[in-house]
Design an enzyme around this catalytic site. Sequence first.
Site, PDB file in Angstrom:
ATOM      1  N   ASP A 195      50.866  62.300  37.965  1.00  0.00           N
ATOM      2  CA  ASP A 195      50.653  61.404  36.817  1.00  0.00           C
ATOM      3  C   ASP A 195      51.988  61.021  36.184  1.00  0.00           C
ATOM      4  OD1 ASP A 195      51.224  63.847  35.652  1.00  0.00           O
ATOM      5  OD2 ASP A 195      49.450  63.905  34.368  1.00  0.00           O
ATOM      6  N   SER A 196      53.087  61.605  36.701  1.00  0.00           N
ATOM      7  CA  SER A 196      54.420  61.161  36.276  1.00  0.00           C
ATOM      8  C   SER A 196      54.625  59.694  36.598  1.00  0.00           C
ATOM      9  CB  SER A 196      55.512  62.002  36.944  1.00  0.00           C
ATOM     10  OG  SER A 196      55.357  61.989  38.345  1.00  0.00           O
ATOM     11  N   ASP A 211      47.189  64.244  41.073  1.00  0.00           N
ATOM     12  CA  ASP A 211      47.027  64.824  39.737  1.00  0.00           C
ATOM     13  C   ASP A 211      45.701  64.387  39.139  1.00  0.00           C
ATOM     14  OD1 ASP A 211      48.814  66.541  38.429  1.00  0.00           O
ATOM     15  OD2 ASP A 211      50.351  64.993  38.345  1.00  0.00           O
ATOM     16  N   LYS A 262      45.550  68.420  41.517  1.00  0.00           N
ATOM     17  CA  LYS A 262      46.345  69.315  40.672  1.00  0.00           C
ATOM     18  C   LYS A 262      45.855  69.165  39.241  1.00  0.00           C
ATOM     19  CE  LYS A 262      50.880  68.508  39.568  1.00  0.00           C
ATOM     20  NZ  LYS A 262      50.842  68.388  38.098  1.00  0.00           N
ATOM     21  N   GLU A 265      46.529  70.680  35.102  1.00  0.00           N
ATOM     22  CA  GLU A 265      47.373  71.444  34.184  1.00  0.00           C
ATOM     23  C   GLU A 265      46.493  72.287  33.268  1.00  0.00           C
ATOM     24  OE1 GLU A 265      50.019  68.876  31.995  1.00  0.00           O
ATOM     25  OE2 GLU A 265      50.650  67.816  33.812  1.00  0.00           O
ATOM     26  N   GLU A 301      56.448  74.841  36.236  1.00  0.00           N
ATOM     27  CA  GLU A 301      57.402  73.834  35.745  1.00  0.00           C
ATOM     28  C   GLU A 301      58.104  74.330  34.487  1.00  0.00           C
ATOM     29  OE1 GLU A 301      56.049  69.768  35.265  1.00  0.00           O
ATOM     30  OE2 GLU A 301      57.958  69.187  34.341  1.00  0.00           O
TER      31      GLU A 301
HETATM   32  O1  KIV Z   1      53.290  64.441  37.740  1.00  0.00           O
HETATM   33  C1  KIV Z   1      54.148  64.980  38.448  1.00  0.00           C
HETATM   34  O2  KIV Z   1      54.929  64.309  39.126  1.00  0.00           O
HETATM   35  C2  KIV Z   1      54.203  66.435  38.452  1.00  0.00           C
HETATM   36  C3  KIV Z   1      55.304  67.107  39.222  1.00  0.00           C
HETATM   37  C4  KIV Z   1      56.630  66.776  38.688  1.00  0.00           C
HETATM   38  C5  KIV Z   1      55.093  68.544  39.364  1.00  0.00           C
HETATM   39  O3  KIV Z   1      53.379  67.063  37.882  1.00  0.00           O
END
Ligand code: KIV
Length: 275
Positions: free
Chosen positions: A49-50, A88, A118, A120, A187
């Site tokens: 989600d970055s 994510d 993924k 969080e 992280e």
């Molecule tokens: O969203 C992302 O790119 C991340 C990674 C940097 C671990 O969560």
Amino acid sequence: MSVHSQAQRVTVPQLMSYKGTRKIAALTAYIAPIARLLDESVDMILVGDSTAMVGYDLPDTLSITTQTLAAHAAAVVRATQLACVIVDMPFGSYQQSPAQAFASAADMLAASGVAGVKLEGGQVMAETTRFLVDRGIPVLAHVGLMPQYVNTMGGFKAQGMSDAAAQRIREDAQAHAQAGAFGIVLEGISEPLARDITAGLDIPTIGIGASPACDGQILVTEDILGLSGDRIPKFARRFADAGQVIRDAAREYAQSVREETFPTLDHCFGVRRSN
Ligand code: KIV
């Protein structure tokens, strides 16, 4: 040359089997051309989600939607053949309940073909990890500095510096491991803590701003390519200056157009040549 011994996509169980035998190399990708270039080298690609911050210039990761991230994930899966692709779970798509998380994750998998998701969160999200894994959705948990908690953390700050905070993160990682996560992203936490968590778990840890002792490493691809401006995060290293390559190419292109050296008739259709 590919680092993969046979031309088959890396699976989640394979990633798990790398613990203690070889390091997991992972990078992010949001679009097909970049994913295609990474595929032969890395074990795992994360459609993070970055992309909200890196690809859309937003101040944080909170406003990317499931639909948008699923579209990026589908492009990455289509462009790759070897790397295990994980996506994510966007903020708001899974925190309400395990059932909400399952519906969102199932939509993401169906729309994109990724191998897992993924998410969080600390111990409070372990029940959700268990719910998804028991229903066939592999989960990579993400603890420590969790960008989706930017407002409660008061910014993007390294975590786990006090004994109590470190203990909380240790328990977060253990809870997700017990719940069936196939790996844990660590992280922005203190190095000894990352080392300690890695040694204490049977599943791989994947570090970003964590420790060389982690079982693998992930970075945002734009950070290693010189595509995220002049500031390199402390935990990253610039492995290429693609930014300069692109700047030079754009300047040369614009100059050629203005000087009328591009396009030439060689770049046109149905040309009538006089001789
Ligand atoms: O969203 C992302 O790119 C991340 C990674 C940097 C671990 O969560």
